[in-house]
Design a protein around this motif. Structure first.
Motif, PDB file in Angstrom:
ATOM      1  N   UNK A 195       3.749 -10.411  -5.728  1.00 20.82           N
ATOM      2  CA  UNK A 195       3.763  -9.026  -5.276  1.00 20.82           C
ATOM      3  C   UNK A 195       2.573  -8.294  -5.897  1.00 20.82           C
ATOM      4  N   UNK A 196       1.737  -7.757  -5.033  1.00 17.04           N
ATOM      5  CA  UNK A 196       0.551  -7.029  -5.464  1.00 17.04           C
ATOM      6  C   UNK A 196       0.643  -5.610  -4.900  1.00 17.04           C
ATOM      7  N   UNK A 197       0.309  -4.634  -5.729  1.00 26.37           N
ATOM      8  CA  UNK A 197       0.240  -3.255  -5.248  1.00 26.37           C
ATOM      9  C   UNK A 197      -0.987  -2.595  -5.844  1.00 26.37           C
ATOM     10  N   UNK A 198      -1.606  -1.732  -5.068  1.00 32.70           N
ATOM     11  CA  UNK A 198      -2.780  -1.017  -5.557  1.00 32.70           C
ATOM     12  C   UNK A 198      -2.458   0.473  -5.687  1.00 32.70           C
ATOM     13  N   UNK A 199      -3.219   1.141  -6.512  1.00 35.53           N
ATOM     14  CA  UNK A 199      -3.275   2.608  -6.476  1.00 35.53           C
ATOM     15  C   UNK A 199      -4.531   2.984  -5.699  1.00 35.53           C
ATOM     16  N   UNK A 200      -4.388   3.790  -4.643  1.00 35.84           N
ATOM     17  CA  UNK A 200      -5.589   4.260  -3.955  1.00 35.84           C
ATOM     18  C   UNK A 200      -6.522   4.947  -4.945  1.00 35.84           C
ATOM     19  N   UNK A 201      -7.783   5.026  -4.589  1.00 36.68           N
ATOM     20  CA  UNK A 201      -8.687   5.903  -5.335  1.00 36.68           C
ATOM     21  C   UNK A 201      -8.076   7.311  -5.382  1.00 36.68           C
ATOM     22  N   UNK A 202      -8.150   7.943  -6.528  1.00 37.57           N
ATOM     23  CA  UNK A 202      -7.611   9.291  -6.666  1.00 37.57           C
ATOM     24  C   UNK A 202      -6.160   9.367  -7.070  1.00 37.57           C
ATOM     25  N   UNK A 203      -5.499   8.200  -7.175  1.00 36.76           N
ATOM     26  CA  UNK A 203      -4.050   8.166  -7.402  1.00 36.76           C
ATOM     27  C   UNK A 203      -3.706   7.209  -8.534  1.00 36.76           C
ATOM     28  N   UNK A 239       0.530  12.148 -11.142  1.00 37.36           N
ATOM     29  CA  UNK A 239      -0.473  11.211 -11.638  1.00 37.36           C
ATOM     30  C   UNK A 239      -1.725  11.177 -10.754  1.00 37.36           C
ATOM     31  N   UNK A 240      -1.640  11.719  -9.563  1.00 36.84           N
ATOM     32  CA  UNK A 240      -2.819  11.846  -8.704  1.00 36.84           C
ATOM     33  C   UNK A 240      -3.635  13.049  -9.149  1.00 36.84           C
ATOM     34  N   UNK A 241      -4.888  13.096  -8.734  1.00 33.70           N
ATOM     35  CA  UNK A 241      -5.704  14.290  -8.940  1.00 33.70           C
ATOM     36  C   UNK A 241      -5.354  15.319  -7.867  1.00 33.70           C
ATOM     37  N   UNK A 242      -5.479  16.579  -8.209  1.00 35.72           N
ATOM     38  CA  UNK A 242      -5.219  17.621  -7.226  1.00 35.72           C
ATOM     39  C   UNK A 242      -6.157  17.534  -6.044  1.00 35.72           C
ATOM     40  N   UNK A 243      -7.444  17.270  -6.292  1.00 36.39           N
ATOM     41  CA  UNK A 243      -8.403  17.222  -5.192  1.00 36.39           C
ATOM     42  C   UNK A 243      -8.143  16.045  -4.252  1.00 36.39           C
ATOM     43  N   UNK A 244      -7.714  14.919  -4.811  1.00 38.91           N
ATOM     44  CA  UNK A 244      -7.427  13.771  -3.934  1.00 38.91           C
ATOM     45  C   UNK A 244      -6.123  13.981  -3.163  1.00 38.91           C
ATOM     46  N   UNK A 247      -3.336   5.017 -11.576  1.00 37.36           N
ATOM     47  CA  UNK A 247      -4.248   4.600 -12.639  1.00 37.36           C
ATOM     48  C   UNK A 247      -5.684   4.382 -12.170  1.00 37.36           C
ATOM     49  N   UNK A 248      -5.921   4.557 -10.873  1.00 37.97           N
ATOM     50  CA  UNK A 248      -7.270   4.329 -10.349  1.00 37.97           C
ATOM     51  C   UNK A 248      -8.199   5.487 -10.690  1.00 37.97           C
ATOM     52  N   UNK A 249      -9.504   5.221 -10.585  1.00 40.44           N
ATOM     53  CA  UNK A 249     -10.489   6.285 -10.766  1.00 40.44           C
ATOM     54  C   UNK A 249     -10.302   7.356  -9.695  1.00 40.44           C
ATOM     55  N   UNK A 250     -10.777   8.547 -10.007  1.00 41.84           N
ATOM     56  CA  UNK A 250     -10.503   9.698  -9.146  1.00 41.84           C
ATOM     57  C   UNK A 250     -11.798  10.408  -8.761  1.00 41.84           C
ATOM     58  N   UNK A 251     -12.583   9.762  -7.898  1.00 40.38           N
ATOM     59  CA  UNK A 251     -13.829  10.397  -7.463  1.00 40.38           C
ATOM     60  C   UNK A 251     -13.545  11.597  -6.554  1.00 40.38           C
ATOM     61  N   UNK A 254       0.864  -1.181   0.000  1.00 40.27           N
ATOM     62  CA  UNK A 254       0.000   0.000   0.000  1.00 40.27           C
ATOM     63  C   UNK A 254       0.903   1.235   0.000  1.00 40.27           C
ATOM     64  N   UNK A 255       0.821   2.015  -1.075  1.00 37.91           N
ATOM     65  CA  UNK A 255       1.751   3.133  -1.261  1.00 37.91           C
ATOM     66  C   UNK A 255       1.457   4.306  -0.320  1.00 37.91           C
ATOM     67  N   UNK A 256       2.314   5.296  -0.360  1.00 39.36           N
ATOM     68  CA  UNK A 256       2.173   6.484   0.466  1.00 39.36           C
ATOM     69  C   UNK A 256       1.729   7.701  -0.327  1.00 39.36           C
ATOM     70  N   UNK A 257       1.468   8.782   0.396  1.00 38.98           N
ATOM     71  CA  UNK A 257       1.108  10.081  -0.202  1.00 38.98           C
ATOM     72  C   UNK A 257       2.392  10.776  -0.624  1.00 38.98           C
ATOM     73  N   UNK A 258       2.443  11.400  -1.778  1.00 38.20           N
ATOM     74  CA  UNK A 258       1.402  11.584  -2.802  1.00 38.20           C
ATOM     75  C   UNK A 258       1.669  10.710  -4.023  1.00 38.20           C
ATOM     76  N   UNK A 259       2.084   9.462  -3.809  1.00 43.53           N
ATOM     77  CA  UNK A 259       2.639   8.612  -4.865  1.00 43.53           C
ATOM     78  C   UNK A 259       1.622   7.604  -5.391  1.00 43.53           C
ATOM     79  N   UNK A 260       2.099   6.473  -5.876  1.00 42.10           N
ATOM     80  CA  UNK A 260       1.239   5.382  -6.321  1.00 42.10           C
ATOM     81  C   UNK A 260       2.036   4.087  -6.271  1.00 42.10           C
ATOM     82  N   UNK A 261       1.481   3.014  -6.824  1.00 38.68           N
ATOM     83  CA  UNK A 261       2.092   1.692  -6.668  1.00 38.68           C
ATOM     84  C   UNK A 261       3.511   1.618  -7.223  1.00 38.68           C
ATOM     85  N   UNK A 262       3.849   2.510  -8.151  1.00 35.58           N
ATOM     86  CA  UNK A 262       5.163   2.441  -8.796  1.00 35.58           C
ATOM     87  C   UNK A 262       6.309   2.761  -7.838  1.00 35.58           C
TER      88      UNK A 262
END
Length: 260
Positions: free
Chosen positions: A53-61, A176-181, A63-67, A29-37
């Motif tokens: 090895x599995x890694x996710x991108x949080x929502x908003x970060x 790669x994250x959204x500004x709002x997220x 390749x994930x959707x950015x609600x 599980x990655x940290x702020x403000x990064x992603x799985x990479x």
């Protein structure tokens, strides 16, 4: 292999899943403000040693959707739970860095550690919140000049010298994250904490923390260590907030030893 898991209507979470046939599984599980990479230098090594090895991108970060909504610890822990159920993960190691460490802690408390046999906290944002002054500064910078904010984060993230290309890579991960997220997670870091979750963690826990960390001071790791039963703290003498990169050989070997 990359694919998506739907965690709620209209929100799909990106999953990077390397060596699905591996005998041991680590979910990163990655940290702020990064992603799985950010875990590239673990994925370069561990799958060839038999790990899934599995890694996710949080929502908003990444390749994930950015609600617009859903950036509190409970919802982010819920996202992890949905992914774990969808992938039918059992007896795996959960490894969270920085804010990802706090999200992992909340998952352990909220879901009684469902499926997790071991926990790794990497410079985790625990147990306290980010101060209001610091958090508000990051929020203001994010909403007015996010590229400048990200450059500033890179300056305090690492203890050891990093090359300009690596700094640029770090910068691009943040963009790669959204500004709002990006701002929303900082509000969560300001307004929430995981202090009351720590005594609910019952699995063996490895705490890795750079002693030169300017983002989450080493004293936080010492306090977290006291509050989690069956935990061990390993200081990284030559790291700031990124031991997974700054001392990556030691870091990877420690993961192998702990999960073996």
């Amino acid at each position: 292999m990359g694919y998506f898991v739907t965690v709620e209507q209209g929100v799909n979470i990106y999953i990077e899943d390397v060596n699905p046939e591996g005998k041991k599984t680590i979910l990163f599980i990655h940290g702020w403000p990064l992603n799985h990479k950010q875990f590239e230098y673990q994925f370069n090594v561990l799958p060839s040693m038999g790990y899934r090895c599995i890694a996710i991108d949080w929502r908003g970060y990444g390749n994930s959707d950015k609600p617009i909504r859903g950036y509190n610890y409970d919802r982010l822990a819920d996202d992890i739970h949905v992914v774990i159920r969808a992938l039918q993960l059992e007896d795996f190691t959960l490894a969270g860095h920085s804010t990802g460490g706090a999200i992992s802690i909340r998952y352990m408390a909220r879901y009684q550690g469902y499926g997790v046999s071991k926990l790794v906290l990497i410079d985790a944002a625990s147990p306290s919140s980010v101060s209001e002054e610091v958090a508000n500064m990051f929020i203001t910078e994010t909403l007015n000049d996010r590229p400048k904010m990200l450059r500033g984060v890179a300056d305090i993230f690492f203890f050891q010298y990093i090359t300009s290309p690596l700094s640029d890579w770090f910068f691009q991960l943040g963009l790669q994250a959204a500004g709002w997220s990006t701002a929303a997670i900082m509000r969560t870091l300001r307004d929430e904490n995981v202090y009351n979750d720590l005594n609910k963690i019952l699995v063996p826990t490895l705490i890795i923390h750079g002693i030169h960390d300017k983002v989450v001071p080493f004293i936080n790791a010492q306090e977290t260590n006291k509050l989690i039963k069956h935990s061990q703290l390993v200081p990284f003498q030559y790291s700031g907030h990124a031991p997974f990169y700054e001392e990556r050989d030691k870091f990877n070997q420690l993961l192998i030893q702990f999960t073996g």
